[in-house]
Design an enzyme around this catalytic site. Sequence first.
Site, PDB file in Angstrom:
ATOM      1  N   TYR A  11     -42.586  14.720 -21.645  1.00 18.63           N
ATOM      2  CA  TYR A  11     -41.753  14.723 -20.642  1.00 18.63           C
ATOM      3  C   TYR A  11     -41.352  13.180 -19.900  1.00 18.63           C
ATOM      4  O   TYR A  11     -40.160  11.985 -20.256  1.00 18.63           O
ATOM      5  CB  TYR A  11     -40.976  15.830 -19.351  1.00 18.63           C
ATOM      6  CG  TYR A  11     -40.055  15.263 -18.416  1.00 18.63           C
ATOM      7  CD1 TYR A  11     -41.093  16.221 -17.031  1.00 18.63           C
ATOM      8  CD2 TYR A  11     -39.090  15.231 -18.500  1.00 18.63           C
ATOM      9  CE1 TYR A  11     -39.628  16.044 -15.868  1.00 18.63           C
ATOM     10  CE2 TYR A  11     -38.278  14.710 -17.545  1.00 18.63           C
ATOM     11  CZ  TYR A  11     -38.201  15.407 -16.313  1.00 18.63           C
ATOM     12  OH  TYR A  11     -37.805  14.914 -14.786  1.00 18.63           O
ATOM     13  N   ASN A  35     -46.148  20.381 -26.521  1.00 14.31           N
ATOM     14  CA  ASN A  35     -45.017  21.023 -25.283  1.00 14.31           C
ATOM     15  C   ASN A  35     -43.983  19.999 -25.861  1.00 14.31           C
ATOM     16  O   ASN A  35     -43.740  19.327 -24.492  1.00 14.31           O
ATOM     17  CB  ASN A  35     -45.092  20.550 -24.188  1.00 14.31           C
ATOM     18  CG  ASN A  35     -44.631  21.385 -23.301  1.00 14.31           C
ATOM     19  OD1 ASN A  35     -44.181  21.931 -23.692  1.00 14.31           O
ATOM     20  ND2 ASN A  35     -45.293  21.040 -22.530  1.00 14.31           N
ATOM     21  N   PHE A  80     -51.280  11.057 -20.519  1.00 13.18           N
ATOM     22  CA  PHE A  80     -50.122  11.815 -20.064  1.00 13.18           C
ATOM     23  C   PHE A  80     -50.774  13.363 -20.390  1.00 13.18           C
ATOM     24  O   PHE A  80     -49.918  13.840 -19.940  1.00 13.18           O
ATOM     25  CB  PHE A  80     -49.047  11.696 -20.511  1.00 13.18           C
ATOM     26  CG  PHE A  80     -48.678  10.505 -19.660  1.00 13.18           C
ATOM     27  CD1 PHE A  80     -47.500   9.704 -20.645  1.00 13.18           C
ATOM     28  CD2 PHE A  80     -47.784  10.587 -18.687  1.00 13.18           C
ATOM     29  CE1 PHE A  80     -47.032   8.268 -19.699  1.00 13.18           C
ATOM     30  CE2 PHE A  80     -47.243   9.813 -17.848  1.00 13.18           C
ATOM     31  CZ  PHE A  80     -46.661   8.228 -18.513  1.00 13.18           C
ATOM     32  N   SER A 124     -51.566  14.384  -9.994  1.00 12.62           N
ATOM     33  CA  SER A 124     -50.878  14.659  -9.236  1.00 12.62           C
ATOM     34  C   SER A 124     -50.504  15.527  -7.381  1.00 12.62           C
ATOM     35  O   SER A 124     -51.641  15.218  -7.210  1.00 12.62           O
ATOM     36  CB  SER A 124     -50.531  16.758  -9.720  1.00 12.62           C
ATOM     37  OG  SER A 124     -49.240  16.753  -9.191  1.00 12.62           O
ATOM     38  N   ALA A 125     -49.495  15.493  -7.053  1.00 12.85           N
ATOM     39  CA  ALA A 125     -49.715  15.647  -4.993  1.00 12.85           C
ATOM     40  C   ALA A 125     -50.481  17.064  -5.480  1.00 12.85           C
ATOM     41  O   ALA A 125     -50.947  16.884  -4.711  1.00 12.85           O
ATOM     42  CB  ALA A 125     -48.290  15.345  -4.452  1.00 12.85           C
ATOM     43  N   TYR A 148     -55.167  24.185 -13.055  1.00  7.11           N
ATOM     44  CA  TYR A 148     -54.146  22.832 -13.371  1.00  7.11           C
ATOM     45  C   TYR A 148     -54.786  21.483 -12.448  1.00  7.11           C
ATOM     46  O   TYR A 148     -54.791  21.112 -12.845  1.00  7.11           O
ATOM     47  CB  TYR A 148     -52.710  23.034 -12.904  1.00  7.11           C
ATOM     48  CG  TYR A 148     -52.428  22.012 -13.584  1.00  7.11           C
ATOM     49  CD1 TYR A 148     -51.441  21.650 -12.465  1.00  7.11           C
ATOM     50  CD2 TYR A 148     -51.486  21.455 -14.566  1.00  7.11           C
ATOM     51  CE1 TYR A 148     -50.507  20.583 -11.861  1.00  7.11           C
ATOM     52  CE2 TYR A 148     -51.154  19.937 -14.618  1.00  7.11           C
ATOM     53  CZ  TYR A 148     -50.453  19.772 -12.765  1.00  7.11           C
ATOM     54  OH  TYR A 148     -49.850  18.281 -13.124  1.00  7.11           O
ATOM     55  N   LYS A 152     -57.444  18.085 -12.965  1.00  6.61           N
ATOM     56  CA  LYS A 152     -56.444  16.349 -12.173  1.00  6.61           C
ATOM     57  C   LYS A 152     -57.588  16.321 -10.727  1.00  6.61           C
ATOM     58  O   LYS A 152     -58.204  14.500 -11.336  1.00  6.61           O
ATOM     59  CB  LYS A 152     -55.175  16.888 -11.853  1.00  6.61           C
ATOM     60  CG  LYS A 152     -54.087  17.106 -12.733  1.00  6.61           C
ATOM     61  CD  LYS A 152     -53.481  15.843 -13.787  1.00  6.61           C
ATOM     62  CE  LYS A 152     -52.573  16.307 -14.523  1.00  6.61           C
ATOM     63  NZ  LYS A 152     -52.071  15.950 -15.340  1.00  6.61           N
ATOM     64  N   ASN A 178     -42.565  15.454  -7.373  1.00  4.70           N
ATOM     65  CA  ASN A 178     -42.383  16.531  -8.385  1.00  4.70           C
ATOM     66  C   ASN A 178     -41.162  15.403  -9.013  1.00  4.70           C
ATOM     67  O   ASN A 178     -39.819  15.184  -8.226  1.00  4.70           O
ATOM     68  CB  ASN A 178     -41.646  17.509  -7.170  1.00  4.70           C
ATOM     69  CG  ASN A 178     -42.068  18.603  -6.541  1.00  4.70           C
ATOM     70  OD1 ASN A 178     -43.694  18.096  -6.052  1.00  4.70           O
ATOM     71  ND2 ASN A 178     -42.350  19.298  -7.343  1.00  4.70           N
ATOM     72  N   ARG A 230     -40.192  19.793  -0.814  1.00  2.00           N
ATOM     73  CA  ARG A 230     -41.279  19.007  -2.082  1.00  2.00           C
ATOM     74  C   ARG A 230     -40.375  17.490  -2.101  1.00  2.00           C
ATOM     75  O   ARG A 230     -38.892  17.621  -1.944  1.00  2.00           O
ATOM     76  CB  ARG A 230     -40.561  19.765  -3.747  1.00  2.00           C
ATOM     77  CG  ARG A 230     -41.480  21.055  -3.741  1.00  2.00           C
ATOM     78  CD  ARG A 230     -43.088  21.261  -3.460  1.00  2.00           C
ATOM     79  NE  ARG A 230     -43.617  22.072  -3.584  1.00  2.00           N
ATOM     80  CZ  ARG A 230     -43.501  23.256  -2.626  1.00  2.00           C
ATOM     81  NH1 ARG A 230     -43.172  23.138  -1.436  1.00  2.00           N
ATOM     82  NH2 ARG A 230     -44.292  24.402  -2.839  1.00  2.00           N
ATOM     83  N   ASP A 294     -47.721  29.004  -3.619  1.00  2.00           N
ATOM     84  CA  ASP A 294     -47.300  27.764  -3.640  1.00  2.00           C
ATOM     85  C   ASP A 294     -47.672  27.386  -2.075  1.00  2.00           C
ATOM     86  O   ASP A 294     -47.588  28.099  -1.112  1.00  2.00           O
ATOM     87  CB  ASP A 294     -45.570  28.203  -3.341  1.00  2.00           C
ATOM     88  CG  ASP A 294     -44.912  27.987  -4.444  1.00  2.00           C
ATOM     89  OD1 ASP A 294     -45.492  27.952  -5.722  1.00  2.00           O
ATOM     90  OD2 ASP A 294     -43.323  28.525  -4.716  1.00  2.00           O
TER      91      ASP A 294
END
Length: 331
Positions: A11, A35, A80, A124-125, A148, A152, A178, A230, A294
């Site tokens: 992506y 992916n 990536f 990543s944040a 995950y 990072k 995001n 977000r 979350d």
Amino acid sequence: MKILITGGLGYIGSHTVIECINSKHTVVIVDNLYNSSIKVLEKLNKFLNKDLKFYKTDMQDIDAFEKVFKENNIDAVIHFAGYKAVGESVEKPLKYYDNNIGITINLLKLMERYNVKKIIFSSSATVYKESKILPLTENMPLGVTNPYGRTKLIIEEILQDIAYVDKNFKAVILRYFNPIGAHPCGLFGEENNGIPNNLMPYIVKVAKGELEYLRVFGNDYNTKDGTGVRDYIHVVDLAKAHIKAIKAFEFSKNINIYNIGTGTGYSVLEIIHNFEKATGIKIPYKIVERRSGDIGENYSNSDKAKKELNFSTKYGILDMCHDAWNFEKGK
Ligand code: WQD
């Protein structure tokens, strides 16, 4: 520069390939298609009028991976490649540690063997500890709640350890918030095989009628309307940040860490509202219980990237929603 892009058919990777070519760099793409799809390469070649160098390679196989370095005089790497589903990482931690860390160690070994000293890493944040103080700046406490995110953080620390001993090694670590949306041309976006994990890929499936309604994971957070907030950034703005990061190699220190976000937080309900406004499509939803792991709210302070990389964002939330739908409906 000749830039090796690992995960370059994914992506964010595919959007970054476009920006690298637009900025007159040469790219070499490595992807195992876990992916992504070879169709993305065909679309990139057609859209860019290029015959991009591509290696379908599992980076876990260092001998196969070494071919890329043997056959190409690489100047820098944008890394990536890696598994990225938070929920799956909780269920299968070893799969994430083995792959995400393993392929990075192979990459770094080959960079050392072939004297490649520049890397931009897709962080990543999610590496930030949940914080009541917002927006997040790069010096805020780190702390991860899933494998995950831990991969990072571990990779960030590996890069810092290498930079400490090798003064010629330069790493630019970009902490994405995001990423959503798709290239305005409608040909490139977030490909989803199966049920999506993230918010926008789920919304576009509801818009398409493939899923009945959106589950809103909790409305009892301490946020503007109780739903999760977000910092969403258009994937093209994010891709362009990598071009700015390439320039940073000229002046940067050994290790450079930057937040890449818009600095604005949107709640889930606000995203639904903006998607409906941008597309004219009603998105039915149901409030359900919170998703485990979350956090309620996070958004970035990206001033450091603005100041040092001359980074800025061009697209707003309506563009992100419009472009996400424009890609999905054209698939
Ligand atoms: C956003 C908000 C959910 C789906 C993760 C990773 C991050 C990056 C992006 C890989 C939250 C809510 C979501 C749904 C919902 N990963 N939501 N219903 O969790 O912020 O970030 O994905 O690159 O590193 O940490 O993104 O899109 O999953 O969730 O209500 O069906 O939408 O609760 O508030 P997240 P997300």
